[in-house]
Design a protein around this motif. Sequence first.
Motif, PDB file in Angstrom:
ATOM      1  N   ARG A 161      -2.299   0.977   6.091  1.00  0.00           N
ATOM      2  CA  ARG A 161      -3.670   0.510   6.179  1.00  0.00           C
ATOM      3  C   ARG A 161      -3.826  -0.291   7.465  1.00  0.00           C
ATOM      4  O   ARG A 161      -2.895  -0.980   7.890  1.00  0.00           O
ATOM      5  N   GLU A 169      -6.883   7.024  -0.159  1.00  0.00           N
ATOM      6  CA  GLU A 169      -6.450   5.643   0.081  1.00  0.00           C
ATOM      7  C   GLU A 169      -7.635   4.731   0.372  1.00  0.00           C
ATOM      8  O   GLU A 169      -7.682   3.581  -0.079  1.00  0.00           O
ATOM      9  N   PRO A 218       0.841  -1.208   0.000  1.00  0.00           N
ATOM     10  CA  PRO A 218       0.000   0.000   0.000  1.00  0.00           C
ATOM     11  C   PRO A 218       0.867   1.247   0.000  1.00  0.00           C
ATOM     12  O   PRO A 218       1.982   1.249   0.532  1.00  0.00           O
ATOM     13  N   THR A 235      -7.517   3.622   6.719  1.00  0.00           N
ATOM     14  CA  THR A 235      -6.316   4.126   6.068  1.00  0.00           C
ATOM     15  C   THR A 235      -5.821   5.341   6.849  1.00  0.00           C
ATOM     16  O   THR A 235      -6.614   6.037   7.498  1.00  0.00           O
ATOM     17  N   TRP A 245       0.216   4.004   1.566  1.00  0.00           N
ATOM     18  CA  TRP A 245       0.178   4.567   2.913  1.00  0.00           C
ATOM     19  C   TRP A 245      -0.307   3.472   3.859  1.00  0.00           C
ATOM     20  O   TRP A 245      -0.864   2.473   3.413  1.00  0.00           O
TER      21      TRP A 245
END
Length: 333
Positions: free
Chosen positions: A239, A265, A235, A248, A237
């Motif tokens: 999660r 996100e 990902p 997120t 950012w």
Amino acid sequence: MDVIEYTPTREQYAYTFGGVAPVMRVTPGTALRLWSDDAFGGVLRSPDDLSSAKVDLRFVNPQTGPFYVEGAEPGDTLVLHLAALEPARDWGASAAIPFFGGMTSTDRVVTLQEALPDTTWIYELDRDRDTVAFAARHSDHRIELPVAPMLGTVGVAPAGGEVRSSLVPDRFGGNMDTPQMRAGTTVFLGVNVEGALFSVGDGHYRQGEGEACGTAVEGAMTTTLIVDLVKGGAPGWPRLEDDAHWMTVGSSRPLEDSWRIGNAELVHWVAELYGLHTMDAYQLCSQLAEAPIANVVDANYSVVVKAAKALLPAADAFGGIHADLRARAATLH
């Protein structure tokens, strides 16, 4: 399921993400029980201990780690399931630190006002009642608050050879300071370097959303977690997943950019989970998302954007690994 225990010496504390040699190599599937010191390094022990005299700002937010995860490569997804968080001391400390916090002049938001007074509060832990006691400094008020253990800091080494302070949240995780980082939560972080090099720390016995004064009820913590790895799928950012929510985390300044990152996100994740067009996922998330503020005091602000699973069809993220780790956590001893 056996657990490997690790308690760092003070000389082994890490104060950055990146730039630190690993303290241990672990394989995916390993369970760890880790001791971490509080954000102040244990030096605030009474209301008479003031941060200006006791706290060296070069050495705050000590991290336990980093841990090298065998097989982790850039582009993979590091998975950390927080099985248990237990206060490791019978007291926690909070403080109003001069020119730091959400409701004072700071080095970023400069005014002509004097600093708020340097003040320390000590919260006594009652393990039988599972509470911490707020004791007012300017009156006789004392209020028992439920213990709600969380980790302020969970992260991996950043990309590009960067070395970042343990006070900073960003794409790599770090000092997000969200109460969602609690037992039962699974954390997904994109791997940036060989071995991921993850660290944890900054235990809080409880914290309000936003961490308004800049410090929570800071306390040493014993964290039991399970390490796992998903090849690929990193990902952009952090999660988070627990039994109730998809979440997120965006971290930036100004605050609305953190909110935008977290929302973008979540939209992309919901689109991925349910096979939706991005515009449909955008519309859906606009009607059900919640956005608790994690912190408004760190070098970057953090916002969590979450969607309640109860409002959505059943789905599995990363192959349903959260449910698998929850089951494995029940076998720890």
